[in-house]
Design a protein around this motif. Structure first.
Motif, PDB file in Angstrom:
ATOM      1  N   UNK A   1      -6.447  -1.628   6.430  1.00 43.53           N
ATOM      2  CA  UNK A   1      -7.577  -0.912   5.830  1.00 43.53           C
ATOM      3  C   UNK A   1      -8.796  -0.897   6.753  1.00 43.53           C
ATOM      4  N   UNK A   2      -8.992  -1.980   7.496  1.00 42.27           N
ATOM      5  CA  UNK A   2     -10.102  -2.012   8.469  1.00 42.27           C
ATOM      6  C   UNK A   2      -9.873  -0.967   9.555  1.00 42.27           C
ATOM      7  N   UNK A   3      -8.627  -0.851   9.995  1.00 43.95           N
ATOM      8  CA  UNK A   3      -8.303   0.163  11.009  1.00 43.95           C
ATOM      9  C   UNK A   3      -8.535   1.572  10.445  1.00 43.95           C
ATOM     10  N   UNK A   4      -8.200   1.763   9.164  1.00 52.24           N
ATOM     11  CA  UNK A   4      -8.405   3.058   8.512  1.00 52.24           C
ATOM     12  C   UNK A   4      -9.902   3.367   8.401  1.00 52.24           C
TER      13      UNK A   4
ATOM     14  N   UNK B   1       0.821  -1.216   0.000  1.00 60.21           N
ATOM     15  CA  UNK B   1       0.000   0.000   0.000  1.00 60.21           C
ATOM     16  C   UNK B   1       0.857   1.270   0.000  1.00 60.21           C
ATOM     17  N   UNK B   2       2.109   1.131  -0.436  1.00 57.20           N
ATOM     18  CA  UNK B   2       3.027   2.271  -0.414  1.00 57.20           C
ATOM     19  C   UNK B   2       2.471   3.493  -1.162  1.00 57.20           C
ATOM     20  N   UNK B   3       1.679   3.248  -2.201  1.00 62.27           N
ATOM     21  CA  UNK B   3       1.171   4.337  -3.036  1.00 62.27           C
ATOM     22  C   UNK B   3       0.273   5.312  -2.276  1.00 62.27           C
ATOM     23  N   UNK B   4      -0.252   4.898  -1.117  1.00 62.40           N
ATOM     24  CA  UNK B   4      -1.166   5.802  -0.389  1.00 62.40           C
ATOM     25  C   UNK B   4      -0.472   6.543   0.754  1.00 62.40           C
ATOM     26  N   UNK B   5       0.839   6.337   0.910  1.00 65.86           N
ATOM     27  CA  UNK B   5       1.516   6.901   2.085  1.00 65.86           C
ATOM     28  C   UNK B   5       1.485   8.430   2.127  1.00 65.86           C
ATOM     29  N   UNK B   6       1.612   9.092   0.965  1.00 60.92           N
ATOM     30  CA  UNK B   6       1.646  10.558   0.967  1.00 60.92           C
ATOM     31  C   UNK B   6       0.282  11.159   1.306  1.00 60.92           C
ATOM     32  N   UNK B   7      -0.784  10.444   0.953  1.00 57.59           N
ATOM     33  CA  UNK B   7      -2.132  10.927   1.287  1.00 57.59           C
ATOM     34  C   UNK B   7      -2.380  10.796   2.791  1.00 57.59           C
ATOM     35  N   UNK B   8      -1.878   9.708   3.365  1.00 55.43           N
ATOM     36  CA  UNK B   8      -2.014   9.514   4.814  1.00 55.43           C
ATOM     37  C   UNK B   8      -1.168  10.534   5.573  1.00 55.43           C
ATOM     38  N   UNK B   9       0.004  10.850   5.032  1.00 57.11           N
ATOM     39  CA  UNK B   9       0.862  11.852   5.675  1.00 57.11           C
ATOM     40  C   UNK B   9       0.209  13.232   5.619  1.00 57.11           C
ATOM     41  N   UNK B  10      -0.388  13.546   4.469  1.00 54.79           N
ATOM     42  CA  UNK B  10      -1.088  14.827   4.332  1.00 54.79           C
ATOM     43  C   UNK B  10      -2.254  14.906   5.304  1.00 54.79           C
ATOM     44  N   UNK B  11      -2.956  13.799   5.485  1.00 52.67           N
ATOM     45  CA  UNK B  11      -4.067  13.755   6.449  1.00 52.67           C
ATOM     46  C   UNK B  11      -3.561  14.037   7.859  1.00 52.67           C
ATOM     47  N   UNK B  12      -2.456  13.412   8.208  1.00 51.94           N
ATOM     48  CA  UNK B  12      -1.882  13.603   9.547  1.00 51.94           C
ATOM     49  C   UNK B  12      -1.477  15.058   9.775  1.00 51.94           C
ATOM     50  N   UNK B  13      -0.905  15.661   8.756  1.00 54.79           N
ATOM     51  CA  UNK B  13      -0.466  17.058   8.876  1.00 54.79           C
ATOM     52  C   UNK B  13      -1.640  18.023   9.047  1.00 54.79           C
ATOM     53  N   UNK B  14      -2.817  17.621   8.561  1.00 55.41           N
ATOM     54  CA  UNK B  14      -3.996  18.502   8.622  1.00 55.41           C
ATOM     55  C   UNK B  14      -4.984  18.118   9.724  1.00 55.41           C
TER      56      UNK B  14
ATOM     57  N   UNK C   1      -9.818   8.906   0.514  1.00 49.13           N
ATOM     58  CA  UNK C   1      -9.190   8.583  -0.772  1.00 49.13           C
ATOM     59  C   UNK C   1      -8.166   7.456  -0.594  1.00 49.13           C
ATOM     60  N   UNK C   2      -7.363   7.537   0.460  1.00 46.40           N
ATOM     61  CA  UNK C   2      -6.356   6.512   0.732  1.00 46.40           C
ATOM     62  C   UNK C   2      -7.011   5.150   0.929  1.00 46.40           C
ATOM     63  N   UNK C   3      -8.126   5.128   1.656  1.00 45.08           N
ATOM     64  CA  UNK C   3      -8.834   3.870   1.907  1.00 45.08           C
ATOM     65  C   UNK C   3      -9.387   3.293   0.608  1.00 45.08           C
ATOM     66  N   UNK C   4     -10.026   4.133  -0.203  1.00 44.84           N
ATOM     67  CA  UNK C   4     -10.601   3.661  -1.469  1.00 44.84           C
ATOM     68  C   UNK C   4      -9.516   3.150  -2.412  1.00 44.84           C
ATOM     69  N   UNK C   5      -8.387   3.871  -2.454  1.00 47.20           N
ATOM     70  CA  UNK C   5      -7.274   3.460  -3.304  1.00 47.20           C
ATOM     71  C   UNK C   5      -6.642   2.170  -2.782  1.00 47.20           C
TER      72      UNK C   5
END
Length: 287
Positions: free
Chosen positions: A53-56, A7-20, A34-38
């Motif tokens: 993904x269940x945790x997300x 799931x490496x492709x979603x890491x930047x979206x999760x990081x952006x979420x954390x920052x906000x 978006x990260x979950x759907x992707x």
């Protein structure tokens, strides 16, 4: 819980979420959605991915309950406007810095984050052509300037050398590893690309700066501070018997945004045209 490699492709979206998380919870929520759907499309069967993904999903449910009073969560059209405005505000900030020759990590990150948030917009449906162009340009700019600063070169301001699809999808503004190839370096003059004005002539078709798209009737950059559409229609009933839908209000708001964008580049004609469209829609219910 660590992000599974699949799931490496979603890491930047999760990081952006954390920052906000505290700065803008609505942005954080939709980045995670978006990260979950992707992630579900990438790998939802491997035990470690399924567990992640269940945790997300649980995290999203908790956030949804906490944000139950937010129109941006309960109304898709409002949420869409919120994310789009936020993304394009970041784009405009980075683009202004770039055109002023101020190259720094914060503007690189703003370009890249705006491209991520334009990806996130796809949770609401297909992206507009304007937003697809802004996403490509922002991701290319982030990669190109990152590479230049890393190699000690001075970047060229504006769209000089822009070629679509030359950015690195894996690029991260905070160390995601910009491409080592020269793919993001200037390779040709911008006026050889469709939709660009010659920078030596100073403009595209509307007299604004030559970055995509040059058609300012359709451009989606907000002018001024971020202000999502979160005013319920019933608070501002139109005059007469005209009944406007939430979509009508969103379209009117976009016309006002286009006008603001045109004024940013001193294009009075386009500004007046779009303000007239907004006025007609609000007073007659028709475009």
């Amino acid at each position: 819980m660590a992000l599974p490699p699949q799931l490496k492709a979603i890491q930047h979206y999760l990081r952006t979420a954390q920052e906000h998380e505290k700065r803008d919870p609505v942005v954080a929520y939709y980045c995670r959605l978006y990260a979950m759907q992707t992630g579900m499309k990438l790998d939802s069967k491997t035990p470690e991915c399924r567990k992640f993904l269940v945790k997300l999903m649980d995290q999203l449910e908790t956030m949804k309950m906490e944000l139950t009073d937010s129109d941006s969560i309960t109304h898709e059209v409002v949420g869409n406007a919120h994310i789009e405005n936020y993304a394009l505000k970041m784009f405009l900030y980075a683009d202004n810095e770039d055109r002023s020759g101020r190259f720094h990590k914060n503007m690189i990150k703003s370009f890249y984050t705006s491209s991520l948030l334009l990806d996130v917009l796809s949770v609401f449906g297909e992206l507009s052509e304007e937003n697809i162009q802004h996403r490509k340009y922002a991701r290319w700019k982030a990669t190109y300037i990152h590479n230049c600063l890393k190699s000690g070169e001075t970047p060229q301001a504006g769209p000089a050398g822009y070629e679509e699809e030359t950015y690195d999808e894996e690029y991260g503004a905070e160390g995601g590893g910009g491409p080592s190839s020269q793919s993001a370096q200037p390779q040709s003059s911008p006026h050889s690309q469709p939709g660009f004005g010659d920078p030596n002539q100073g403009s595209g078709s509307m007299g604004g700066p030559p970055y995509p798209p040059t058609n300012y009737n359709n451009i989606n950059i907000p002018h001024g501070a971020h202000c999502p559409a979160n005013t319920p229609a019933e608070l501002h009933p139109p005059t007469g018997d005209v009944r406007l839908t939430p979509e009508d209000y969103t379209r009117a708001q976009k016309y006002c945004k286009y006008a603001g964008s045109a004024l940013q580049y001193e294009d009075v004609g386009t500004a007046v045209q779009n303000l007239q469209k907004a006025l007609k829609l609000l007073t007659t219910g028709k475009e």
